[in-house]
Design an enzyme around this catalytic site. Structure first.
Site, PDB file in Angstrom:
ATOM      1  CD  GLU A  67      -1.057   0.825   3.619  1.00 45.18           C
ATOM      2  OE1 GLU A  67      -1.540   1.950   3.411  1.00 45.18           O
ATOM      3  OE2 GLU A  67      -1.225   0.200   4.669  1.00 45.18           O
TER       4      GLU A  67
ATOM      5  CE  LYS B 191      -6.943   7.098   5.622  1.00 45.00           C
ATOM      6  NZ  LYS B 191      -7.080   7.344   7.070  1.00 45.00           N
TER       7      LYS B 191
ATOM      8  CB  VAL C 241      -5.611  -1.815   4.261  1.00 44.12           C
ATOM      9  CG1 VAL C 241      -6.079  -3.262   4.169  1.00 44.12           C
ATOM     10  CG2 VAL C 241      -4.297  -1.723   5.037  1.00 44.12           C
TER      11      VAL C 241
ATOM     12  CG  ASP D 221     -13.981   6.066  12.275  1.00 43.75           C
ATOM     13  OD1 ASP D 221     -13.815   5.286  11.315  1.00 43.75           O
ATOM     14  OD2 ASP D 221     -13.229   7.029  12.512  1.00 43.75           O
TER      15      ASP D 221
ATOM     16  CB  SER E 285     -10.985   0.882   9.085  1.00 49.25           C
ATOM     17  OG  SER E 285     -10.268   0.909   7.865  1.00 49.25           O
TER      18      SER E 285
ATOM     19  CG  ASP F 141      -8.173  -0.674   6.120  1.00 51.17           C
ATOM     20  OD1 ASP F 141      -8.413  -0.024   5.088  1.00 51.17           O
ATOM     21  OD2 ASP F 141      -7.222  -0.437   6.876  1.00 51.17           O
TER      22      ASP F 141
ATOM     23  CE  LYS G 151      -2.108   1.292  12.870  1.00 51.71           C
ATOM     24  NZ  LYS G 151      -2.466   1.883  11.645  1.00 51.71           N
TER      25      LYS G 151
END
Ligand code: PSU
Ligand code: MN
Length: 307
Positions: free
Chosen positions: A24, A87, A108, A140, A142, A144, A161
Site C-alpha cells: 500500500e 488518502k 489497505v 467509525d 475502517s 479495511d 494499532k
C-alpha cells in the site's frame, strides 16, 4: 480512458506465475510516516520482498490512473507517492480515477481491491484499520475490514494499532468471515506491541502452512481474503505501558481538535510519534519490513505450488 496500469515488471512476473507482493502507499506517504522515515520504510520493504524472491507492486493513483507497480526508473513516481497527502480508501477510487486526481495514496482497502483485480494474491502492510474506540457513537469502522472480506487477497500485518478497539475489531472480522491466522503467536498483536491480551482464533507456524490454508480457501470456493497477523520483531517492539498513555493523549487531542473520519488515523500516528519522542518509528519500520518479508515467502510458496 486508461484507468489501470500494471508496470512491466509486475506484468511479466504475473504472466510467468512468479510471486508478487502488493504494497500500500499510504504508509509510505507523509500521512503514514514522517520524512525521511517513509522513504527508508519503502526502501526496506522493497528490498525485503526482493530478497525473498518476489516482485513488489506498489499501488497508488497517479494522474487519474490506478497504478500497480511503479516503473518510473528515474524515481519520479516514487517521489510523488512519498509526498502524497491524499488518502484513498476503496470507495474513493472511482472518484480519484474519474476526476484525474494527480496523486492519491491507497489505504489497505483500496490496495486489496486493486491487487485482487490485477490477480495479486498477497499483500503486505503495517497495520490494518479497524473498529475505532467509541465506534458505538461515531460508527467509525475502517473500510479495511469490509475490503478484507470482499477481495481474495492474503494480507500480512502486525495486527491493528492499539488506539483502535481491538476486541471489537476481532469481533467484526469474525462477523465478516475473515480468517485470522497468528504467525507463531497465540495473541493478536497490537502493532508496536507484540501482545494485546486477545487470542487469535488460529495459530500457524510458517509461510508454508499459510500457503496451504490459502489454497484450501480457494478450493473451498471462498471469495474472501485472509488476514495473517505477524508480531513486530522483538528487538524493535514497544511495551504496552510505554504506548498506552500516549494513545490516551493522542485520542483526547484528536477529539478536542474536532478530527474525524479519515483524518483520525494520520493525526493519531503523528501525535504518537511526537509524544513518544520518535520511539514508535523504529518499531513501525521494523514491523513493515518483517511483514513484507513474510508476505514474499507466502507468495513464493503459493507460486511454487501452482506450477
Ligand atoms: N497503519 C499505519 N500507518 C498508516 C495506516 C495504518 O501504521 O498509514 C493507514 C493504512 O493505509 C490503513 C488506514 O489502511 O490507515 C486506515 O485508515 P482509516 O482508519 O481511516 O480507515
Ligand atoms: Mn474511519
Amino acid at each position: 480512458m486508461r484507468t489501470i496500469h500494471i508496470s512491466d515488471e509486475v506484468t511479466d512476473a504475473l504472466g510467468d506465475g512468479r510471486a508478487v507482493v502488493a504494497l500500500e502507499s499510504t504508509i509510505f506517504s507523509s500521512l503514514g510516516l514522517p520524512a525521511p522515515h517513509n522513504e527508508d520504510a519503502l526502501r526496506r520493504c522493497d528490498a525485503a520482498v526482493r530478497a525473498r524472491g518476489a516482485v513488489p507492486a506498489m499501488v497508488a493513483v497517479l494522474d487519474g490512473v490506478a497504478r500497480i507497480g511503479l516503473d518510473g526508473t528515474d524515481g519520479t513516481d516514487v517521489g510523488r507517492v512519498l509526498a502524497g497527502t491524499h488518502k484513498l480508501a476503496e470507495r474513493d477510487l472511482p472518484w480519484a480515477v474519474g476526476t484525474g486526481l494527480a496523486v492519491g495514496v491507497t489505504t489497505v482497502s483500496a490496495t486489496v481491491a486493486l491487487a485482487a483485480g490485477a490477480g495479486i494474491a498477497v499483500f503486505a502492510t503495517g497495520g490494518i484499520g479497524g473498529v475505532h474506540r467509541g465506534a458505538e457513537h461515531s460508527f467509525d469502522v475502517s473500510s479495511d475490514l469490509t475490503a478484507l472480506a470482499r477481495h481474495p487477497v492474503t494480507t500480512v500485518c502486525a495486527g491493528a494499532k492499539g488506539f483502535l478497539d481491538l476486541p471489537k475489531t476481532l469481533e467484526y472480522l469474525e462477523t465478516l468471515g475473515v480468517p485470522v491466522l497468528g504467525l507463531a503467536t497465540d495473541e493478536f498483536p497490537a502493532f508496536w506491541c507484540r501482545t494485546s491480551g486477545l487470542r487469535v482464533p488460529h495459530r500457524v507456524e510458517g509461510p508454508g502452512a499459510i500457503a496451504q490454508i490459502v489454497r484450501a480457501a480457494r478450493a473451498l470456493g471462498a471469495v474472501n481474503g485472509i488476514l495473517v497477523v505477524n508480531p513486530c520483531p522483538e528487538d524493535a517492539a514497544l511495551a504496552r505501558d510505554t504506548i498506552e498513555p500516549a494513545i490516551e493523549d493522542a485520542l483526547a487531542a484528536a477529539a478536542s481538535s474536532g478530527i474525524t473520519g479519515g483524518a483520525v488515523t494520520p493525526f493519531v500516528l503523528s501525535h504518537l510519534a511526537d509524544a513518544t519522542g520518535g520511539r514508535t518509528l523504529p518499531a513501525n519500520l521494523a514491523l513493515a519490513e518483517h511483514n513484507a518479508s513474510v508476505a514474499a515467502r507466502i507468495a513464493v510458496a503459493l507460486s511454487a505450488a501452482s506450477r
